[in-house]
Structures are given as C-alpha cells and as structure tokens.
Motif scaffolding. Structure first.
Motif, PDB file in Angstrom:
ATOM      1  N   GLU A   1      -9.996   9.658   6.324  1.00  0.00           N
ATOM      2  CA  GLU A   1      -9.317  10.609   5.451  1.00  0.00           C
ATOM      3  C   GLU A   1      -9.069   9.961   4.091  1.00  0.00           C
ATOM      4  N   PRO A   2      -8.974  10.762   3.016  1.00  0.00           N
ATOM      5  CA  PRO A   2      -8.713  10.166   1.697  1.00  0.00           C
ATOM      6  C   PRO A   2      -7.293   9.600   1.601  1.00  0.00           C
ATOM      7  N   MET A   3      -7.108   8.725   0.610  1.00  0.00           N
ATOM      8  CA  MET A   3      -5.799   8.105   0.411  1.00  0.00           C
ATOM      9  C   MET A   3      -4.823   9.126  -0.165  1.00  0.00           C
ATOM     10  N   SER A   4      -3.534   8.931   0.091  1.00  0.00           N
ATOM     11  CA  SER A   4      -2.497   9.779  -0.479  1.00  0.00           C
ATOM     12  C   SER A   4      -2.007   9.128  -1.764  1.00  0.00           C
ATOM     13  N   THR A   5      -1.833   9.935  -2.803  1.00  0.00           N
ATOM     14  CA  THR A   5      -1.360   9.439  -4.090  1.00  0.00           C
ATOM     15  C   THR A   5       0.081   9.875  -4.282  1.00  0.00           C
ATOM     16  N   PHE A   6       0.953   8.919  -4.584  1.00  0.00           N
ATOM     17  CA  PHE A   6       2.361   9.183  -4.821  1.00  0.00           C
ATOM     18  C   PHE A   6       2.635   9.030  -6.316  1.00  0.00           C
ATOM     19  N   TYR A   7       3.332   9.998  -6.896  1.00  0.00           N
ATOM     20  CA  TYR A   7       3.641   9.994  -8.322  1.00  0.00           C
ATOM     21  C   TYR A   7       5.149   9.937  -8.531  1.00  0.00           C
ATOM     22  N   GLN A   8       5.541   9.385  -9.692  1.00  0.00           N
ATOM     23  CA  GLN A   8       6.933   9.438 -10.124  1.00  0.00           C
ATOM     24  C   GLN A   8       6.911   9.747 -11.612  1.00  0.00           C
ATOM     25  N   CYS A   9       7.660  10.725 -12.021  1.00  0.00           N
ATOM     26  CA  CYS A   9       7.689  11.171 -13.404  1.00  0.00           C
ATOM     27  C   CYS A   9       8.188  10.048 -14.312  1.00  0.00           C
TER      28      CYS A   9
ATOM     29  N   ARG B   1       0.854   5.391  -7.248  1.00  0.00           N
ATOM     30  CA  ARG B   1       0.358   4.388  -6.298  1.00  0.00           C
ATOM     31  C   ARG B   1      -0.352   5.146  -5.186  1.00  0.00           C
ATOM     32  N   GLN B   2      -1.334   4.478  -4.571  1.00  0.00           N
ATOM     33  CA  GLN B   2      -2.095   5.114  -3.506  1.00  0.00           C
ATOM     34  C   GLN B   2      -1.921   4.327  -2.217  1.00  0.00           C
ATOM     35  N   LEU B   3      -1.732   5.054  -1.123  1.00  0.00           N
ATOM     36  CA  LEU B   3      -1.568   4.451   0.196  1.00  0.00           C
ATOM     37  C   LEU B   3      -2.446   5.170   1.209  1.00  0.00           C
ATOM     38  N   GLN B   4      -2.960   4.412   2.152  1.00  0.00           N
ATOM     39  CA  GLN B   4      -3.723   4.991   3.254  1.00  0.00           C
ATOM     40  C   GLN B   4      -2.740   5.249   4.387  1.00  0.00           C
ATOM     41  N   ILE B   5      -2.249   6.466   4.509  1.00  0.00           N
ATOM     42  CA  ILE B   5      -1.236   6.765   5.531  1.00  0.00           C
ATOM     43  C   ILE B   5      -1.803   7.569   6.694  1.00  0.00           C
ATOM     44  N   ARG B   6      -3.035   8.041   6.525  1.00  0.00           N
ATOM     45  CA  ARG B   6      -3.697   8.759   7.620  1.00  0.00           C
ATOM     46  C   ARG B   6      -4.853   7.919   8.129  1.00  0.00           C
ATOM     47  N   SER B   7      -5.694   8.485   8.949  1.00  0.00           N
ATOM     48  CA  SER B   7      -6.812   7.714   9.511  1.00  0.00           C
ATOM     49  C   SER B   7      -7.765   7.267   8.397  1.00  0.00           C
ATOM     50  N   ALA B   8      -8.581   6.273   8.692  1.00  0.00           N
ATOM     51  CA  ALA B   8      -9.432   5.644   7.686  1.00  0.00           C
ATOM     52  C   ALA B   8     -10.488   6.587   7.117  1.00  0.00           C
TER      53      ALA B   8
ATOM     54  N   GLU C   1       9.851  12.458  -7.726  1.00  0.00           N
ATOM     55  CA  GLU C   1       8.628  12.000  -7.075  1.00  0.00           C
ATOM     56  C   GLU C   1       7.941  13.153  -6.363  1.00  0.00           C
ATOM     57  N   TRP C   2       6.607  13.097  -6.320  1.00  0.00           N
ATOM     58  CA  TRP C   2       5.823  14.065  -5.555  1.00  0.00           C
ATOM     59  C   TRP C   2       4.563  13.361  -5.040  1.00  0.00           C
ATOM     60  N   ARG C   3       3.892  14.053  -4.183  1.00  0.00           N
ATOM     61  CA  ARG C   3       2.734  13.444  -3.520  1.00  0.00           C
ATOM     62  C   ARG C   3       1.562  14.401  -3.564  1.00  0.00           C
ATOM     63  N   GLU C   4       0.377  13.809  -3.647  1.00  0.00           N
ATOM     64  CA  GLU C   4      -0.857  14.586  -3.653  1.00  0.00           C
ATOM     65  C   GLU C   4      -1.760  14.005  -2.584  1.00  0.00           C
ATOM     66  N   ASP C   5      -2.174  14.824  -1.618  1.00  0.00           N
ATOM     67  CA  ASP C   5      -3.010  14.320  -0.521  1.00  0.00           C
ATOM     68  C   ASP C   5      -4.474  14.434  -0.844  1.00  0.00           C
TER      69      ASP C   5
END
Length: 112
Positions: A92-100, A83-90, A108-112
């Motif tokens: 900046e790119p969205m952060s992608t959260f993964y779950q195996c 899933r992708q969330l915008q957690i930083r300023s607009a 779970e891990w995250r890719e910025d």
C-alpha cells in the motif's frame, strides 16, 4: 573463527585436559587440529558508535520536517510541514501527515 577443510562446518573449541592439548574439532566429521600456541590479542580497537537519526514526537515531530505547498483544509494557508510513514502493508502507498505552517492554525491532517 576457523572452518573445517573437509566439510566446511565451523570448528568448535575443546579445552586442554589430562595432558591433551587444546584443539579445534569438527562436530560432524573426524577432523581435529591441535592448538600449539596461545592466542594473543595484539591490538584492541575501540568501537565507534554509529550516529542515530533522532526520532521526535509531539511538537518536535514537525519542527524539523520539510515544507511543501499544500492547502490547509481549515484555514486555507498555502504551506504545510509534512512527513510520510508506512502505516499499512508494504504493498500500500505511504500515508502523508501534514501540519499547517500558519502560526495561528497549526492543525494537522492526513492524506492516504
């Protein structure tokens, strides 16, 4: 809702009192309009509730998430929910959260 034909402002309602009929008046210019007939609501409409997309958290957050090919850094399994969330300023790119997807791992891990 009525608007003043002279200046375009929204007309305000003044109730009837002391023999003067109810009227609409403009708060900025001298325009007035007497109300001759009583306003009736002829048809009532039921409001339709909008369908709202559910927000999930915890275990349910990834239950309905799409899958992608991503390698888990812990068990090297080749698929993960994301899933992708915008957690930083607009800007900046969205952060992608993964779950195996591996039933034994589920980390779970995250890719910025």
């Amino acid at each position: 809702m009525e608007f003043c034909p002279t200046c375009g402002n929204l007309l305000q309602y003044e109730t009837a009192n002391a023999g003067v009929k109810a009227r609409l008046y403009c708060p900025t210019c001298p325009y007035t309009c007497e109300i001759e007939h009583r306003v009736k609501i002829k048809k009532r409409q039921r409001l339709v509730k909008k369908s709202i997309e559910p927000i999930f958290s915890g275990e349910d957050a990834m239950k309905f998430a799409p899958k992608t090919e991503a390698t888990c850094p812990y068990c090297n399994f080749g698929q993960a929910y994301f899933r992708q969330l915008q957690i930083r300023s607009a800007d900046e790119p969205m952060s992608t959260f993964y779950q195996c997807c591996n039933q034994n791992c589920k980390r779970e891990w995250r890719e910025d």
